[in-house]
Design a protein around this motif. Structure first.
Motif, PDB file in Angstrom:
ATOM      1  N   ALA A 190       0.933  -1.122  -0.058  1.00 34.49           N
ATOM      2  CA  ALA A 190       0.042  -0.083   0.117  1.00 34.49           C
ATOM      3  C   ALA A 190       0.904   1.428  -0.046  1.00 34.49           C
ATOM      4  O   ALA A 190       0.723   2.069  -0.533  1.00 34.49           O
ATOM      5  N   TYR A 191       1.867   1.367   0.826  1.00 30.17           N
ATOM      6  CA  TYR A 191       3.030   2.490   1.022  1.00 30.17           C
ATOM      7  C   TYR A 191       3.593   2.629  -0.504  1.00 30.17           C
ATOM      8  O   TYR A 191       4.018   3.577  -0.722  1.00 30.17           O
ATOM      9  N   ARG A 193       2.564   1.671  -3.532  1.00 30.11           N
ATOM     10  CA  ARG A 193       1.700   2.166  -4.334  1.00 30.11           C
ATOM     11  C   ARG A 193       1.506   3.797  -3.955  1.00 30.11           C
ATOM     12  O   ARG A 193       1.597   4.488  -5.076  1.00 30.11           O
ATOM     13  N   LYS A 194       1.375   4.230  -2.764  1.00 29.54           N
ATOM     14  CA  LYS A 194       1.084   5.196  -2.338  1.00 29.54           C
ATOM     15  C   LYS A 194       2.152   6.379  -2.478  1.00 29.54           C
ATOM     16  O   LYS A 194       1.876   7.482  -2.802  1.00 29.54           O
TER      17      LYS A 194
END
Lengths: 346, 87
Positions: A190-191, A193-194
């Motif tokens: 998630a991080y 991607r973010k």
């Protein structure tokens, strides 16, 4: 020890120490595990003396928030008393409490590094929490007042990459003498991607830092992990010049890999200083550094994409980025005693 | 009665009996000596200028008119440097 002349290994001159993994803040991109482990003071004290005798000249304390170590003042005093220079990384929140100890040991203080995530109160506090920007600014004011040399660290993410110039100008105007940039090392998909930059974006950020560095009178540089597409010695850890002591008392290859959040592998940990001398542990680190350097050079020759960025390469090859192989999930941490059984004691 | 307050862009921190100020807009640092620090603390508590002078008269063994003049001079300097603003 490997033959330093033929291997281009440098003698160990700097020790990084993860004093604690406790932190008062909760930055989303942070790569450290969030625990409450403090390095034993007596072990550190002995390790510092051995390190000094081995040729180490400088110590950098990191965390977590290094100041939150319960005996931080004693740590600084002991470091200075041994004739070692010291620096440390801090978010600035608790800085006023330890400023008097820095005054006492000013001759040994090399630099205070403050972590910034933005050049404005809004940008910084969006990552670190309300009021943190003002705390770190007040800490810099104290440095200015006392004449402590200080620098700024910034982890470069999608969020902060556009503010490299602004951070550098802010730092220069505040009296910092260096800005150290680091690419974010993601601890989850998630991080990644973010917040992660693509390799092209990372290279562009490095060019931006070079351009800003050419304009300003202070140093603006990627401290480690920047693009190194040619085989060679990409960082102070793989050169052998720096070794790391983690907050569990173990000597490891590099502070970046140490206590990495969601990691599975612990191949970067070479020795427990409770049972191994500093000299022997450094020799093991040097052997590991050589092996890792050869591994990276081979990966570069094969055209592996992440080999260009040394920190990304090491996090993958030491199984720190376990989220990249989601079939394997960390359920618990191996303890020091299970990694180093009693029979291994010297 | 004039009341001042710290400018919202000013960060202050105490060092023993002095105060270090940083203006976040201009990035300029300032220091206040012990008397200046006392005035800064009083105005930070929302006291009007006259109340600040009264408080200083109790804290310092000095003539009230001299303290009032010193306070006025400092407040003018602080306002000029945009370190305080009128409340």
């Amino acid at each position: 020890m490997p033959d330093t002349a033929s291997s281009n290994l440098l003698p160990v001159k700097r020790l990084t120490v993860g004093l604690t993994n406790l932190c008062n803040l909760d930055c989303d991109y942070c790569l450290r595990v969030a625990e409450t482990e403090h390095l034993d003071f007596d072990l550190l004290s002995d390790a510092l003396e051995q390190a000094r005798d081995y040729g180490v000249m400088a110590v950098t304390y990191t965390g977590g928030e290094a100041i939150l170590h319960p005996r931080f003042r004693d740590v600084i005093r002991r470091t200075a008393a041994l004739g070692l220079s010291y620096s440390f990384v801090t978010n600035g929140w608790h800085f006023p409490k330890i400023a008097p100890t820095l005054v006492e040991t000013k001759n040994a203080l090399y630099r205070v590094f403050f972590s910034l995530d933005g050049a404005t109160e809004e940008a910084h506090d969006a990552v670190r929490g309300q009021g943190v920007f003002r705390k770190v600014m007040a800490a810099m004011a104290l440095c200015r007042f006392h004449g402590f040399p200080f620098g700024v660290n910034m982890t470069v993410t999608k969020r902060s990459v556009a503010s490299i110039e602004a951070i550098a100008v802010l730092s220069a105007r505040l009296g910092a003498d260096v800005v150290q940039l680091m690419h974010m090392l993601p601890t989850s998909e998630a991080y990644d991607r973010k917040l992660s930059l693509t390799p092209d974006e990372r290279r562009a950020a490095e060019r931006e830092a070079l351009a800003v560095n050419a304009i300003l009178k202070i140093q603006v540089q990627f401290a480690a992990g920047s693009s190194m597409p040619a085989p060679g010695t990409p960082c102070v850890s793989l050169s052998g010049e720096t070794v790391n002591l983690d907050c569990r008392g173990r000597l490891t290859l590099c502070c970046t890999l140490s206590d990495f959040r969601n990691a599975v592998g612990e191949g970067d940990i070479v020795a427990d200083l409770r049972t191994t001398s500093f000299r022997e542990a450094c020799e093991r680190v040097h052997r590991l550094a050589l092996t890792q350097r050869e591994r990276r050079n081979a990966a570069l020759a094969e055209g592996q994409l992440d080999a260009e960025f040394p920190c990304h390469f090491c996090t993958r090859t030491f199984d720190k980025a376990a989220w990249q192989t989601p079939a394997l999930v960390q359920l618990g941490r191996a303890t020091t005693s299970s990694l180093f059984p009693a029979t291994a004691r010297l | 009665m004039t009341t001042f307050r710290p400018h919202p862009s000013v960060v202050s921190t105490e060092v023993e009996d002095t105060i270090v100020l940083l203006h976040l807009d201009t990035k300029r640092y300032f220091t206040l000596n012990s008397t200046g620090a006392a005035i800064w603390k009083h105005l930070s508590q929302g006291k009007a200028e006259d109340d600040i002078v009264s408080a200083l008269t109790e804290e310092y063994d000095a003539d009230a008119s001299r303290l009032a003049a010193s306070a006025r001079r400092l407040l003018e300097q602080l306002e000029k440097a945009a370190l305080i603003e009128r409340a």
